[in-house]
Write a protein that holds these residues in place. Structure first.
Motif, PDB file in Angstrom:
ATOM      1  N   ASP A   4      86.875 -10.366 102.152  1.00 31.93           N
ATOM      2  CA  ASP A   4      87.138  -9.472 101.029  1.00 31.93           C
ATOM      3  C   ASP A   4      88.610  -9.073 100.980  1.00 31.93           C
ATOM      4  O   ASP A   4      89.243  -9.057  99.912  1.00 31.93           O
ATOM      5  CB  ASP A   4      86.292  -8.203 101.132  1.00 31.93           C
ATOM      6  CG  ASP A   4      84.816  -8.433 100.883  1.00 31.93           C
ATOM      7  OD1 ASP A   4      84.472  -9.409 100.181  1.00 31.93           O
ATOM      8  OD2 ASP A   4      84.010  -7.631 101.398  1.00 31.93           O
ATOM      9  N   ASN A  50      90.822 -12.052 100.065  1.00 31.75           N
ATOM     10  CA  ASN A  50      90.675 -12.369  98.643  1.00 31.75           C
ATOM     11  C   ASN A  50      91.403 -11.350  97.764  1.00 31.75           C
ATOM     12  O   ASN A  50      92.029 -11.709  96.757  1.00 31.75           O
ATOM     13  CB  ASN A  50      89.193 -12.410  98.265  1.00 31.75           C
ATOM     14  CG  ASN A  50      88.993 -12.793  96.813  1.00 31.75           C
ATOM     15  OD1 ASN A  50      89.237 -13.934  96.405  1.00 31.75           O
ATOM     16  ND2 ASN A  50      88.549 -11.838  96.002  1.00 31.75           N
ATOM     17  N   TYR A  51      91.333 -10.079  98.158  1.00 33.23           N
ATOM     18  CA  TYR A  51      92.042  -9.031  97.416  1.00 33.23           C
ATOM     19  C   TYR A  51      93.542  -9.290  97.416  1.00 33.23           C
ATOM     20  O   TYR A  51      94.226  -9.163  96.386  1.00 33.23           O
ATOM     21  CB  TYR A  51      91.734  -7.676  98.038  1.00 33.23           C
ATOM     22  CG  TYR A  51      92.534  -6.535  97.460  1.00 33.23           C
ATOM     23  CD1 TYR A  51      92.278  -6.050  96.185  1.00 33.23           C
ATOM     24  CD2 TYR A  51      93.556  -5.941  98.198  1.00 33.23           C
ATOM     25  CE1 TYR A  51      93.013  -4.990  95.659  1.00 33.23           C
ATOM     26  CE2 TYR A  51      94.291  -4.889  97.684  1.00 33.23           C
ATOM     27  CZ  TYR A  51      94.017  -4.427  96.407  1.00 33.23           C
ATOM     28  OH  TYR A  51      94.749  -3.390  95.876  1.00 33.23           O
ATOM     29  N   GLU A  99      94.993 -12.097  97.687  1.00 28.49           N
ATOM     30  CA  GLU A  99      95.300 -13.300  96.911  1.00 28.49           C
ATOM     31  C   GLU A  99      95.106 -13.096  95.415  1.00 28.49           C
ATOM     32  O   GLU A  99      95.939 -13.518  94.599  1.00 28.49           O
ATOM     33  CB  GLU A  99      94.420 -14.460  97.373  1.00 28.49           C
ATOM     34  CG  GLU A  99      94.695 -15.754  96.611  1.00 28.49           C
ATOM     35  CD  GLU A  99      93.808 -16.903  97.056  1.00 28.49           C
ATOM     36  OE1 GLU A  99      94.086 -18.047  96.646  1.00 28.49           O
ATOM     37  OE2 GLU A  99      92.832 -16.657  97.813  1.00 28.49           O
ATOM     38  N   THR A 100      94.021 -12.430  95.024  1.00 26.64           N
ATOM     39  CA  THR A 100      93.646 -12.376  93.608  1.00 26.64           C
ATOM     40  C   THR A 100      93.869 -11.016  92.951  1.00 26.64           C
ATOM     41  O   THR A 100      93.955 -10.928  91.725  1.00 26.64           O
ATOM     42  CB  THR A 100      92.162 -12.736  93.436  1.00 26.64           C
ATOM     43  OG1 THR A 100      91.354 -11.690  94.019  1.00 26.64           O
ATOM     44  CG2 THR A 100      91.839 -14.069  94.099  1.00 26.64           C
TER      45      THR A 100
END
Length: 315
Positions: free
Chosen positions: A256, A259-260, A262-263
């Motif tokens: 999580d 991903n945070y 990165e996105t």
């Protein structure tokens, strides 16, 4: 009367001794020859990674810049704090208004010791208290990358500071309290390599603790509450607790967090906002391994359930 004169004389002598001691203790300290020898030739490709890990564009790009304009490091962002308004300078390759005339040794002294080429203290709004943990070779790589960026003329406005914060010499005493090249979190032998790699990125170039850790009355980070969240330095909003456990990001998995970074999306599909927008944009430029290492470190640090709640990590 004689006793009074003796007492006054003693006070004056002690005051003079204290002033002299303070003058010497507050003197700027440059890097030693052994450290400078570790700089090496520098590699621009590796330096690009350090550039984005260090978040240089977040403070030194012209406010509101987009795309390639973010690489025009003209400065000018106003950082309003309880100590006054700090304005990051032009660090483009312009030889007059920027740092184009700096040597690699100049950059290393600035980032690791907070000392300018002219021998003055930089204010710690420039996060050298974190950069001090960086490897000299990474500074050399960053220097090589900065040399590939455009020169942009124009000086940023001066800092707006009142007394006594406008006396730079006093920063030397502050450094004696808060400037250290040692890690904040001491992990035991056998700690997985990704956690240690994440520690370097978070505590060093990433300087996450500069915003996510509360400060004392003279602006030093409270390392006993590392990453527990804090009031925003600019006085608006809260920088959240990003430690594991209740009150922080304990419900987030390592995936999580990565991903945070990165996105820009949280596990519940909220999106990054506020000052974190620029930070996340920089983190997206790192490698997947780097983001995974940061996530591993954040899951390994001590939790602070009494810190500022992580209602929205974008704040």
């Amino acid at each position: 009367m004689r006793l009074l004169k003796k007492l006054v004389g003693a006070v004056l002598v002690l005051g003079g001794v204290g002033a002299v001691a303070g003058w010497f203790l507050s003197a700027p300290v440059r890097l030693d020859a052994e450290t400078l020898a570790k700089l090496g030739p520098g590699d621009a490709a590796r330096g690009k990674r350090i550039f984005y890990a260090g978040g240089c564009t977040s403070c030194h790009s012209k406010p509101g810049s987009q795309g390639d304009a973010r690489l025009q490091l003209v400065g000018g962002l106003e950082l309003k704090t309880p100590f006054g308004t700090f304005v990051p300078p032009n660090i483009s390759q312009d030889a007059k208004d920027g740092i184009g005339a700096w040597s690699v040794e100049d950059l290393a002294n600035a980032m690791l010791k907070g000392v300018s080429p002219s021998g003055e203290h930089f204010y710690p709004a420039f996060p050298y208290a974190s950069y001090a943990r960086m490897k000299p070779a990474d500074i050399a790589d960053l220097y090589a990358f900065l040399k590939t960026l455009p020169a942009v003329a124009g000086k940023a406005p001066a800092n707006l500071l009142g007394f006594p914060f406008n006396i730079r010499r006093g920063i030397g005493l502050w450094k004696r309290l808060y400037l250290s090249d040692q890690p904040v979190i001491a992990f035991p032998d056998g700690t997985p390599a990704p956690v240690l790699a994440g520690r370097y990125l978070v505590e060093g170039p990433g300087h996450c603790g500069e915003c996510h850790t509360p400060r004392d009355f003279i602006g030093g980070t409270k390392k006993s509450e590392w990453l527990a969240g804090a009031p925003a330095a600019e006085g608006k909003g809260i920088v959240p607790n990003i430690t594991p456990g209740e009150g922080g990001i304990g419900e987030w998995s390592q995936a999580d967090i990565a991903n945070y970074l990165e996105t820009g999306f949280t596990p519940d599909f909220d999106s990054v906002g506020g000052a974190m927008v620029d930070v996340q944009r920089n983190m997206a430029e790192l490698t997947p391994d780097d983001r995974a290492a940061i996530a591993a470190y954040l899951k390994a640090v001590p939790p602070h359930p009494n810190g500022y709640p992580a209602r929205k990590p974008a704040n």
